[in-house]
Design a protein around this motif. Structure first.
Motif, PDB file in Angstrom:
ATOM      1  N   ALA A 177     -14.534  -5.806   6.669  1.00  0.00           N
ATOM      2  CA  ALA A 177     -14.583  -5.142   7.982  1.00  0.00           C
ATOM      3  C   ALA A 177     -14.958  -3.688   7.750  1.00  0.00           C
ATOM      4  O   ALA A 177     -14.155  -2.896   7.256  1.00  0.00           O
ATOM      5  N   LYS A 178     -16.169  -3.378   8.103  1.00  0.00           N
ATOM      6  CA  LYS A 178     -16.686  -2.024   7.813  1.00  0.00           C
ATOM      7  C   LYS A 178     -15.872  -0.953   8.516  1.00  0.00           C
ATOM      8  O   LYS A 178     -15.542  -1.088   9.705  1.00  0.00           O
ATOM      9  N   ALA A 179     -15.568   0.099   7.792  1.00  0.00           N
ATOM     10  CA  ALA A 179     -14.871   1.233   8.399  1.00  0.00           C
ATOM     11  C   ALA A 179     -15.726   1.813   9.524  1.00  0.00           C
ATOM     12  O   ALA A 179     -16.949   1.950   9.388  1.00  0.00           O
TER      13      ALA A 179
ATOM     14  N   ALA B 283       2.354   1.755  -3.347  1.00  0.00           N
ATOM     15  CA  ALA B 283       1.337   2.251  -4.279  1.00  0.00           C
ATOM     16  C   ALA B 283       1.030   3.726  -4.012  1.00  0.00           C
ATOM     17  O   ALA B 283       0.882   4.517  -4.948  1.00  0.00           O
ATOM     18  N   GLU B 284       0.946   4.086  -2.742  1.00  0.00           N
ATOM     19  CA  GLU B 284       0.603   5.469  -2.411  1.00  0.00           C
ATOM     20  C   GLU B 284       1.730   6.427  -2.794  1.00  0.00           C
ATOM     21  O   GLU B 284       1.480   7.490  -3.375  1.00  0.00           O
TER      22      GLU B 284
ATOM     23  N   TYR C  52      -3.767   4.168  10.139  1.00  0.00           N
ATOM     24  CA  TYR C  52      -4.901   4.362   9.219  1.00  0.00           C
ATOM     25  C   TYR C  52      -4.517   4.061   7.777  1.00  0.00           C
ATOM     26  O   TYR C  52      -5.368   4.039   6.898  1.00  0.00           O
ATOM     27  N   ARG C  53      -3.230   3.879   7.519  1.00  0.00           N
ATOM     28  CA  ARG C  53      -2.808   3.551   6.154  1.00  0.00           C
ATOM     29  C   ARG C  53      -1.866   2.355   6.163  1.00  0.00           C
ATOM     30  O   ARG C  53      -0.874   2.316   5.461  1.00  0.00           O
TER      31      ARG C  53
ATOM     32  N   ASN D 243     -12.057  -2.039  12.256  1.00  0.00           N
ATOM     33  CA  ASN D 243     -11.489  -1.179  11.213  1.00  0.00           C
ATOM     34  C   ASN D 243     -11.616   0.270  11.673  1.00  0.00           C
ATOM     35  O   ASN D 243     -12.508   1.003  11.255  1.00  0.00           O
TER      36      ASN D 243
ATOM     37  N   GLN E 166     -11.300   4.160  12.453  1.00  0.00           N
ATOM     38  CA  GLN E 166     -11.156   5.350  11.612  1.00  0.00           C
ATOM     39  C   GLN E 166     -10.603   6.507  12.425  1.00  0.00           C
ATOM     40  O   GLN E 166     -10.799   6.575  13.639  1.00  0.00           O
TER      41      GLN E 166
ATOM     42  N   TYR F 118      -7.578  -1.937   9.976  1.00  0.00           N
ATOM     43  CA  TYR F 118      -7.989  -2.985   9.034  1.00  0.00           C
ATOM     44  C   TYR F 118      -6.907  -4.047   8.865  1.00  0.00           C
ATOM     45  O   TYR F 118      -7.186  -5.249   8.788  1.00  0.00           O
TER      46      TYR F 118
ATOM     47  N   TRP G 163       0.838  -1.205   0.000  1.00  0.00           N
ATOM     48  CA  TRP G 163       0.000   0.000   0.000  1.00  0.00           C
ATOM     49  C   TRP G 163       0.871   1.253   0.000  1.00  0.00           C
ATOM     50  O   TRP G 163       0.566   2.239  -0.691  1.00  0.00           O
TER      51      TRP G 163
END
Lengths: 71, 589
Positions: B321-323, B79-80, B98-99, B328, B330, B288, B76
């Motif tokens: 897994a819902k934010a 990619a970011e 968070y990332r 997960n 936030q 997450y 990730w």
């Protein structure tokens, strides 16, 4: 349904999450409209299939049926 | 289409081992050069190699808790940031939960390996820094209600730019840690590990050729995918549900539930956490990537077969897994406890509760499953320097279908080591009065729960500030298939001059018995840490009487427990009285 660029300015440190699985959305997202007409942002193209599968599964008996021993 | 020869399975196995050995050497280097005991004694770190896309190729089998971050987070970040923004000699660092970070103390570093001007691979590591600032010394802020109380958060940034240290970044990091000398040493241990990984990987690439290595990395990932799909296909299709809970979130909001519906569908598995509670106010939430890690670890433990661990295994698994849920978190939710307290619960939901539904022979009873994170800091009475330390305690694991649970071991997903008594007493102003197995507390069963430990330590300096982030203080590890529950976590305090221990809720006004921060202790005060014991597996009356006798001899249980819990009668010479035992068991069965 299409890939959409998710651009952020350098000073924006927030993150976006996939509406289907909760994963991070990095640089772009798959945009599609679900059966209820809601526009969804997904981290992967096959999350469109996953969304439909989950919706179907959640209607099945026994799905998300929790027997608690700890309440 | 490349005409470079691909590898057969034997060559792939050898290559995999070669790559894992590189990761192992990186790890040994980190252990031997670190300043903090959390590295050198605790081994709370991981090392890995990624392909040119940022996908995992190999990792050292050190800390499974970091599996999710190794598998996903580095890719990730790449990619970011964009591979085009990497340069030869760059080293990137980040810890943002968070990332992709697991929790903020765990810092990841990534170094790209260039061959002929292009990135051929990356080496990386993740390590738990002992102190990164925030509201509590040791940076495990159990009562934090937002991320800013947990320490210094780093998005992906360059620590080295084209081989040169980015001094402004170093200054910011070191100025925000309570023990900057330790951080300096530990960050350099991570750097040394990267340079070893780079050197060894470069040798491998030069020996075999960059194109062949590229193809073989892809083949290795396909190899792992094939194997995990075979293993999943061997499990019965179906929908399996499990839940577990936290005692509290440290700020007084009651229990929090994790709920998992796991669907085995042919050769794939879907883990659905949609029904879990909303994210907590306190620091027990999971990013997450920790949920990904727990789901994969639970699956791998359930399979029980050693597979190559690389990006290929993720292709057979989806995690929902819902934010905004406890699974997960936030922004700005606090989440330092997710990695150590949430992930083991999640693994156990799969490898115990769900596996018992699939096949009892593979399942295990509940384990202690708390790291019992014990943090402290202060000014050392001799050196006059500020110190801070992060200690985790071993606990009892659950009994299994053929053996008792392990005793006094760090949770399986962490695979770490505790702080030796000698380190406690030579580096910090503590004196041990007791460090022992907590006899009589293992869940009874055909296979007994492993024992937790009891540790009494007295302050021998002028002042120490202590913090704890633990769980299982209210809900003990479960027994299964007729086995008894294990025992609770307890954290107690005896102030100098007092004769009795009491809970921190009673004597110090803490809201939670297992989650509090910054309690100031003085010379002569004593802390007692009691870690939970595991649950039992199966009917205690079926336990081999000779094993019960051995438990009595080892003082794991008393004579009375042998009789009352197991129906085993021992003679004065501590031999099994067969006739009386059979009679006692018959009368109770």
């Amino acid at each position: 349904m299409t890939w959409v660029a998710s651009t952020k300015t350098w000073n924006d440190t927030s993150v976006d999450n996939c509406d289907i699985c909760g994963n991070l959305i990095i640089n772009r997202y798959w945009s599609f409209t679900d059966d209820d007409g809601i526009v969804m942002r997904a981290c992967r193209q096959d999350d469109e299939e996953l969304a439909a599968w989950l919706k179907d599964q959640r209607k099945q008996p026994g799905y998300a049926s929790f027997t608690s021993i700890r309440r | 289409m490349s005409d470079v020869k691909s590898y057969d399975n034997v060559e792939l196995t050898l290559l995999n081992q070669n790559l894992v050995n590189i990761c192992d050497e990186m790890a040994v280097s980190m252990m031997r050069t670190a300043y903090s005991p959390i590295f050198s004694e605790g081994l709370d770190f991981s090392t890995f190699i990624l392909d040119a896309n940022g996908d995992l190729v190999a990792t050292a089998g050190l800390n499974p808790a970091m599996l999710g971050a190794s598998l996903y987070a580095a890719s990730w970040v790449i990619a970011e940031v964009g591979a085009a923004n990497f340069n030869e000699g760059d080293i990137w660092i980040y810890n943002d939960p968070y990332r992709g970070g697991s929790h903020m103390p765990e810092h990841m570093m990534i170094l790209p390996i260039y061959v002929d001007g292009s990135i051929a691979a990356y080496v990386g590591n993740i390590a738990h820094m002992a102190e990164i600032g925030g509201m509590a010394a040791g940076s495990f802020s159990a009562t934090a209600t937002d991320i800013y109380q947990e320490g210094l958060r780093l998005p992906p940034i360059k620590l080295f730019d084209r081989g040169e240290p980015v001094k402004d970044i170093w200054r910011i990091i070191l100025a925000n840690h309570r023990t900057p000398a330790n951080s300096w040493g530990d960050l350099h241990a991570m750097l040394g590990s990267l340079y070893i990984g780079e050197r060894r990987s470069r040798q491998l690439i030069e020996e075999r050729g960059v194109e062949r290595i590229r193809i073989s990395f892809s083949q290795l990932q396909d190899f792992a995918e094939r194997h995990i799909r075979e293993e999943i296909r061997a499990l019965p299709d179906g929908v399996y549900c499990a839940e577990d809970c936290f005692d509290d979130d440290g700020v007084g909001s009651g229990r929090y539930y994790i709920r998992l519906t796991m669907t085995i569908d042919g050769d794939r598995v879907v883990f659905d956490f949609t029904d879990s509670d909303s994210q907590a106010a306190g620091a027990i939430n999971a990013p997450y990537v920790v949920t990904l890690s727990g789901a994969l670890n639970g699956l791998l433990y359930s399979i029980g077969r050693r597979l190559p661990v690389n990006a290929g295994i993720t292709r057979a698994v989806r995690v929902v897994a819902k934010a905004g849920t406890i699974c997960n978190v936030q922004h700005p939710g606090a989440c330092v406890g997710g990695q150590t307290e949430y992930q083991p619960k999640l693994i156990e939901m799969i490898s115990s509760t769900i596996l018992a539904q699939i096949g009892a022979e593979r399942a295990a009873a509940g384990s202690g499953n708390t790291s019992l994170n014990f943090l402290f800091g202060g000014v050392h009475p001799v050196s006059k320097e500020y110190f801070a330390h992060y200690h985790f305690e071993g606990n009892g694991w659950g009994g299994r279908s053929a053996t008792d649970g392990n005793s006094a071991q760090i949770m399986p997903h962490a695979n770490c080591r505790n702080t030796p008594v000698e380190i406690f007493e030579t580096r910090y102003p503590w004196l041990h009065h007791q460090y022992a197995m907590n006899g009589g507390t293992g869940g009874i069963g055909k296979y007994r729960g492993g024992l937790g430990v009891k540790r009494d330590i007295e302050v021998v300096g002028d002042m120490i500030s202590v913090s704890v982030l633990a769980d299982r203080g209210d809900v003990p590890p479960s027994g299964i298939l007729g086995g008894g529950d294990g025992s609770h976590t307890e954290v107690l305090i005896k102030r100098a001059g007092n004769s009795d221990f009491s809970r921190f809720t009673v004597s110090e006004g803490a809201k939670s018995a297992t989650k509090f921060v910054n309690v100031r202790l003085n010379r002569g005060d004593t802390v007692r840490l009691v870690s939970p014991s595991g649950g039992g597996y199966g009917d205690a009356l079926q336990r081999d009487p000779e094993a019960v006798k051995e438990d009595v001899l080892d003082r794991f249980i008393t004579m009375d427990q042998a009789s009352e819990d197991y129906g085993v009668v021992l003679t004065e010479e501590l031999d099994v009285d067969q006739a009386s035992t059979e009679k006692a068991r018959r009368s109770r069965s």
